[in-house]
Design a protein around this motif. Structure first.
Motif, PDB file in Angstrom:
ATOM      1  N   ASP A   1       0.727  -0.985   0.001  1.00  0.00           N
ATOM      2  CA  ASP A   1       0.072  -0.437   0.065  1.00  0.00           C
ATOM      3  C   ASP A   1       1.071   1.297  -0.412  1.00  0.00           C
ATOM      4  OD1 ASP A   1       0.750  -0.081   2.517  1.00  0.00           O
ATOM      5  OD2 ASP A   1      -0.933   0.324   3.513  1.00  0.00           O
ATOM      6  N   SER A   2       2.312   1.022   0.090  1.00  0.00           N
ATOM      7  CA  SER A   2       2.890   2.560  -0.022  1.00  0.00           C
ATOM      8  C   SER A   2       2.391   3.338  -1.076  1.00  0.00           C
ATOM      9  CB  SER A   2       3.923   1.882   0.120  1.00  0.00           C
ATOM     10  OG  SER A   2       4.932   2.778  -0.223  1.00  0.00           O
ATOM     11  N   ALA A   3       2.325   4.783  -1.472  1.00  0.00           N
ATOM     12  CA  ALA A   3       2.448   5.116  -2.294  1.00  0.00           C
ATOM     13  C   ALA A   3       3.566   5.165  -3.498  1.00  0.00           C
ATOM     14  CB  ALA A   3       1.379   6.652  -2.066  1.00  0.00           C
ATOM     15  N   PHE A   4       4.882   5.242  -2.799  1.00  0.00           N
ATOM     16  CA  PHE A   4       5.873   5.274  -4.207  1.00  0.00           C
ATOM     17  C   PHE A   4       5.351   4.364  -4.848  1.00  0.00           C
ATOM     18  CE2 PHE A   4       8.215   6.269   0.064  1.00  0.00           C
ATOM     19  CZ  PHE A   4       8.220   8.127  -0.375  1.00  0.00           C
ATOM     20  N   TRP A   5       4.803   2.958  -4.238  1.00  0.00           N
ATOM     21  CA  TRP A   5       5.005   1.951  -5.823  1.00  0.00           C
ATOM     22  C   TRP A   5       4.372   1.975  -7.126  1.00  0.00           C
ATOM     23  CZ3 TRP A   5       8.067  -2.173  -6.016  1.00  0.00           C
ATOM     24  CH2 TRP A   5       8.012  -2.944  -4.809  1.00  0.00           C
ATOM     25  N   THR A   6       3.216   3.102  -6.935  1.00  0.00           N
ATOM     26  CA  THR A   6       2.609   3.881  -8.194  1.00  0.00           C
ATOM     27  C   THR A   6       2.913   5.222  -8.536  1.00  0.00           C
ATOM     28  OG1 THR A   6       0.713   4.306  -6.725  1.00  0.00           O
ATOM     29  CG2 THR A   6       0.479   2.241  -8.173  1.00  0.00           C
ATOM     30  N   HIS A   7       3.576   5.816  -7.891  1.00  0.00           N
ATOM     31  CA  HIS A   7       3.964   7.283  -7.977  1.00  0.00           C
ATOM     32  C   HIS A   7       4.122   7.437  -9.278  1.00  0.00           C
ATOM     33  CE1 HIS A   7       4.695  11.220  -7.406  1.00  0.00           C
ATOM     34  NE2 HIS A   7       3.974  11.674  -6.092  1.00  0.00           N
ATOM     35  N   PRO A   8       4.186   8.833 -10.400  1.00  0.00           N
ATOM     36  CA  PRO A   8       4.256   8.923 -11.826  1.00  0.00           C
ATOM     37  C   PRO A   8       5.714   9.216 -11.422  1.00  0.00           C
ATOM     38  CG  PRO A   8       2.752  10.168 -10.813  1.00  0.00           C
ATOM     39  CD  PRO A   8       3.203   9.558  -9.408  1.00  0.00           C
ATOM     40  N   ARG A   9       6.203   9.814 -10.297  1.00  0.00           N
ATOM     41  CA  ARG A   9       7.656  10.437 -10.155  1.00  0.00           C
ATOM     42  C   ARG A   9       8.312   9.834  -9.524  1.00  0.00           C
ATOM     43  NH1 ARG A   9       8.243  13.787 -13.901  1.00  0.00           N
ATOM     44  NH2 ARG A   9       9.427  14.063 -13.586  1.00  0.00           N
ATOM     45  N   VAL A  10       8.415   8.541  -9.621  1.00  0.00           N
ATOM     46  CA  VAL A  10       9.192   7.758  -8.840  1.00  0.00           C
ATOM     47  C   VAL A  10       9.350   6.760  -9.231  1.00  0.00           C
ATOM     48  CG1 VAL A  10       9.513   6.550  -6.711  1.00  0.00           C
ATOM     49  CG2 VAL A  10       8.406   8.989  -6.172  1.00  0.00           C
ATOM     50  N   VAL A  11      10.648   6.158  -9.308  1.00  0.00           N
ATOM     51  CA  VAL A  11      11.431   4.804  -9.856  1.00  0.00           C
ATOM     52  C   VAL A  11      12.021   4.357  -8.331  1.00  0.00           C
ATOM     53  CG1 VAL A  11      13.413   3.775 -10.290  1.00  0.00           C
ATOM     54  CG2 VAL A  11      12.782   5.871 -11.499  1.00  0.00           C
ATOM     55  N   VAL A  12      11.105   3.126  -8.380  1.00  0.00           N
ATOM     56  CA  VAL A  12      11.709   2.003  -6.825  1.00  0.00           C
ATOM     57  C   VAL A  12      11.942   1.043  -6.946  1.00  0.00           C
ATOM     58  CG1 VAL A  12      10.094   0.303  -5.383  1.00  0.00           C
ATOM     59  CG2 VAL A  12       9.383   2.900  -5.653  1.00  0.00           C
ATOM     60  N   VAL A  13      13.035   0.244  -6.598  1.00  0.00           N
ATOM     61  CA  VAL A  13      13.556  -1.131  -6.652  1.00  0.00           C
ATOM     62  C   VAL A  13      14.350  -1.418  -5.419  1.00  0.00           C
ATOM     63  CG1 VAL A  13      14.862  -0.457  -9.102  1.00  0.00           C
ATOM     64  CG2 VAL A  13      15.999   0.558  -6.909  1.00  0.00           C
ATOM     65  N   PRO A  14      14.164  -2.687  -5.064  1.00  0.00           N
ATOM     66  CA  PRO A  14      14.268  -3.344  -4.647  1.00  0.00           C
ATOM     67  C   PRO A  14      15.680  -3.492  -3.805  1.00  0.00           C
ATOM     68  CG  PRO A  14      13.917  -4.761  -6.132  1.00  0.00           C
ATOM     69  CD  PRO A  14      14.163  -3.702  -6.804  1.00  0.00           C
ATOM     70  N   HIS A  15      15.960  -2.585  -3.359  1.00  0.00           N
ATOM     71  CA  HIS A  15      17.537  -2.500  -2.126  1.00  0.00           C
ATOM     72  C   HIS A  15      18.170  -3.476  -2.863  1.00  0.00           C
ATOM     73  CE1 HIS A  15      19.242  -2.217   1.813  1.00  0.00           C
ATOM     74  NE2 HIS A  15      20.670  -2.169   1.492  1.00  0.00           N
ATOM     75  N   ILE A  16      18.176  -3.295  -4.075  1.00  0.00           N
ATOM     76  CA  ILE A  16      20.296  -4.094  -4.884  1.00  0.00           C
ATOM     77  C   ILE A  16      21.216  -2.905  -5.609  1.00  0.00           C
ATOM     78  CG2 ILE A  16      18.534  -5.969  -6.053  1.00  0.00           C
ATOM     79  CD1 ILE A  16      18.787  -2.237  -7.553  1.00  0.00           C
ATOM     80  N   ALA A  17      20.746  -1.406  -4.908  1.00  0.00           N
ATOM     81  CA  ALA A  17      21.481  -0.742  -5.333  1.00  0.00           C
ATOM     82  C   ALA A  17      23.059  -1.453  -6.491  1.00  0.00           C
ATOM     83  CB  ALA A  17      21.594   0.942  -4.977  1.00  0.00           C
ATOM     84  N   SER A  18      23.865  -1.809  -4.367  1.00  0.00           N
ATOM     85  CA  SER A  18      25.251  -2.852  -5.213  1.00  0.00           C
ATOM     86  C   SER A  18      24.393  -3.738  -3.799  1.00  0.00           C
ATOM     87  CB  SER A  18      26.171  -1.621  -4.475  1.00  0.00           C
ATOM     88  OG  SER A  18      27.185  -1.632  -4.781  1.00  0.00           O
ATOM     89  N   MET A  19      25.557  -4.557  -4.792  1.00  0.00           N
ATOM     90  CA  MET A  19      25.842  -5.780  -3.563  1.00  0.00           C
ATOM     91  C   MET A  19      27.387  -6.355  -3.829  1.00  0.00           C
ATOM     92  SD  MET A  19      22.716  -8.495  -5.259  1.00  0.00           S
ATOM     93  CE  MET A  19      21.048  -7.817  -5.998  1.00  0.00           C
ATOM     94  N   THR A  20      27.547  -7.438  -2.508  1.00  0.00           N
ATOM     95  CA  THR A  20      29.182  -7.937  -2.320  1.00  0.00           C
ATOM     96  C   THR A  20      29.165  -8.483  -2.969  1.00  0.00           C
ATOM     97  OG1 THR A  20      28.566  -7.091  -0.045  1.00  0.00           O
ATOM     98  CG2 THR A  20      30.105  -8.788  -0.332  1.00  0.00           C
ATOM     99  N   ILE A  21      30.321  -8.552  -3.928  1.00  0.00           N
ATOM    100  CA  ILE A  21      30.263  -9.929  -4.643  1.00  0.00           C
ATOM    101  C   ILE A  21      31.578 -10.927  -4.346  1.00  0.00           C
ATOM    102  CG2 ILE A  21      31.478 -10.380  -6.850  1.00  0.00           C
ATOM    103  CD1 ILE A  21      28.695  -8.619  -6.693  1.00  0.00           C
ATOM    104  N   ALA A  22      30.882 -12.477  -3.984  1.00  0.00           N
ATOM    105  CA  ALA A  22      31.405 -13.181  -3.532  1.00  0.00           C
ATOM    106  C   ALA A  22      33.065 -13.084  -3.785  1.00  0.00           C
ATOM    107  CB  ALA A  22      31.084 -14.543  -3.564  1.00  0.00           C
ATOM    108  N   GLU A  23      33.456 -12.825  -4.548  1.00  0.00           N
ATOM    109  CA  GLU A  23      34.828 -13.237  -5.804  1.00  0.00           C
ATOM    110  C   GLU A  23      35.993 -11.987  -5.317  1.00  0.00           C
ATOM    111  OE1 GLU A  23      31.851 -13.664  -6.757  1.00  0.00           O
ATOM    112  OE2 GLU A  23      31.843 -15.534  -8.337  1.00  0.00           O
ATOM    113  N   THR A  24      35.455 -11.009  -5.136  1.00  0.00           N
ATOM    114  CA  THR A  24      36.640  -9.984  -4.279  1.00  0.00           C
ATOM    115  C   THR A  24      36.570  -9.774  -3.241  1.00  0.00           C
ATOM    116  OG1 THR A  24      34.049  -8.241  -5.618  1.00  0.00           O
ATOM    117  CG2 THR A  24      36.140  -8.614  -6.588  1.00  0.00           C
ATOM    118  N   ALA A  25      34.974  -9.897  -2.315  1.00  0.00           N
ATOM    119  CA  ALA A  25      35.073  -9.464  -1.196  1.00  0.00           C
ATOM    120  C   ALA A  25      35.108 -10.523  -0.305  1.00  0.00           C
ATOM    121  CB  ALA A  25      33.613  -9.595  -0.798  1.00  0.00           C
TER     122      ALA A  25
END
Ligand code: NAP
Ligand code: GLV
Length: 309
Positions: free
Chosen positions: A258-282
């Motif tokens: 029910d968050s208004a962000f999901w459908t707001h026309p001026r918003v891009v929503v992504v699921p906490h994926i901006a960056s992920m730790t990479i096993a090989e380098t980490a």
């Protein structure tokens, strides 16, 4: 001596393979099959169940799988005196650079408007603004913020950062401390948040902050959801004070339906994926830190719990 892993969504097998390469003499155990608890000297964890870390009597260091460690300090029984090491590794930094550059370019090139125009079958050119006239401001000029700032600078954006201490990065304007915040916001057409979540930064993206930005500024929120006062952001989006937002992190994750962000026309929503730790380098970075501890040195990137990051 053993290293125990609770890496959650961060691919288990890749970690085992990488540690076999970088730390062949240290047995690696899975969280659900720890063996003798007194063997565990190192833990690499994302969000362990509260109280479990305290059951390892010989723990020497807790490595956070992420750059943030707020998922660890919610544990009231965190073993005292055991250093918490946050994740600093090239894969995580590279991922954040990609996300911030992509999102800044998206807003810079009016892609929210063009997406709407496509839905409405409208053919209308918006006048392009050169990057040298677009001012990007990065809240938090640490490992990730500084790396993103430098890459954005390479596109010729006018880049500034805000931190606690002044910084001296070539071509990046430095603002710092409480007094530097409003002047920094006043000149930021695209605001990127890469702060850690601390008592000082909680709710920092609020009505006052948004009012200090140029009208129609864009927001890229990739630090933590607790930075944003969500009702204030919705009001600023609806008034046009914020022209568009890319939101990766939220107070409640997963973002409730029910968050208004999901459908707001001026918003891009992504699921906490901006960056992920990479096993090989980490794993190479964690292994190097374990080697430091084995050599009697302090590990790098230990969190200062008093300072909050
Ligand atoms: P970092 O190296 O510790 O940098 C933190 C920066 O924030 C520093 O520049 C610090 O200033 C500044 N800062 C902290 N408190 C401040 C305050 N009260 N006022 C002004 N500046 C303040 O951390 P990092 O590795 O860049 O990571 C930053 C955050 O990104 C993490 O804590 C995490 O929450 C988030 N993150 C998100 C994702 C994602 O996928 N969404 C992925 C990774 C990380 P000084 O330099 O002066 O100390
Ligand atoms: C992810 O959010 C991280 O802190 O690395």
């Amino acid at each position: 001596m053993a290293l125990i892993l609770k890496t959650d969504i961060y691919r288990g097998n890749a970690w085992h393979d990488a540690f076999a390469r970088f730390l062949p003499d240290v047995p690696v155990r899975d969280w659900d099959n720890p063996g003798k608890l007194e063997d565990i000297e190192y833990a690499l964890v994302w969000a362990p169940e509260k109280g479990v870390l305290a059951t390892f009597p010989n723990l020497k260091a807790i490595f956070s799988v992420g750059a943030g460690f707020d998922h660890l300090t919610v544990d009231p029984d965190l073993p005292e005196g055991v250093p918490i090491v946050r994740m600093v590794e090239p894969g995580l930094t590279a991922g954040m650079i990609e996300f911030v550059v992509m999102s800044a370019l998206y807003h810079h090139r009016f892609m929210l408007d063009y997406a709407r125009q496509q839905r409405e079958k409208v053919w209308h050119e918006i006048e392009q603004i050169p990057t040298f006239r677009r001012r990007v401001g990065i809240l938090g000029l640490g490992v990730l913020g500084a790396a993103c700032a430098q890459k954005l600078r390479g596109f010729d954006f006018k880049v500034a950062g805000w931190s606690r201490q002044p910084k001296d990065y070539e071509g990046i304007e430095s603002f710092h401390g409480a007094d530097g915040l409003i002047p920094f916001l006043n000149r930021s057409d695209i605001l990127v948040c890469l702060l850690p979540l601390t008592p000082e930064t909680e709710g920092i993206l609020n009505a006052e902050t948004f009012a200090a930005l140029p009208q129609g500024a864009a927001l890229i929120s990739a630090g933590r959801g607790g930075h944003v006062v969500e009702a204030d952001l919705l009001a600023a989006l609806d008034s046009g004070q914020i022209g568009g937002a890319t939101l990766d992190v939220f107070r409640e994750e997963p973002l409730p339906p029910d968050s208004a962000f999901w459908t707001h026309p001026r918003v891009v929503v992504v699921p906490h994926i901006a960056s992920m730790t990479i096993a090989e380098t980490a794993s190479e970075a964690v292994a190097a830190n374990i080697r430091r501890i084995q050599a009697g040195q302090a590990p790098l990137h230990v969190v200062d719990l008093k300072r909050g990051y």
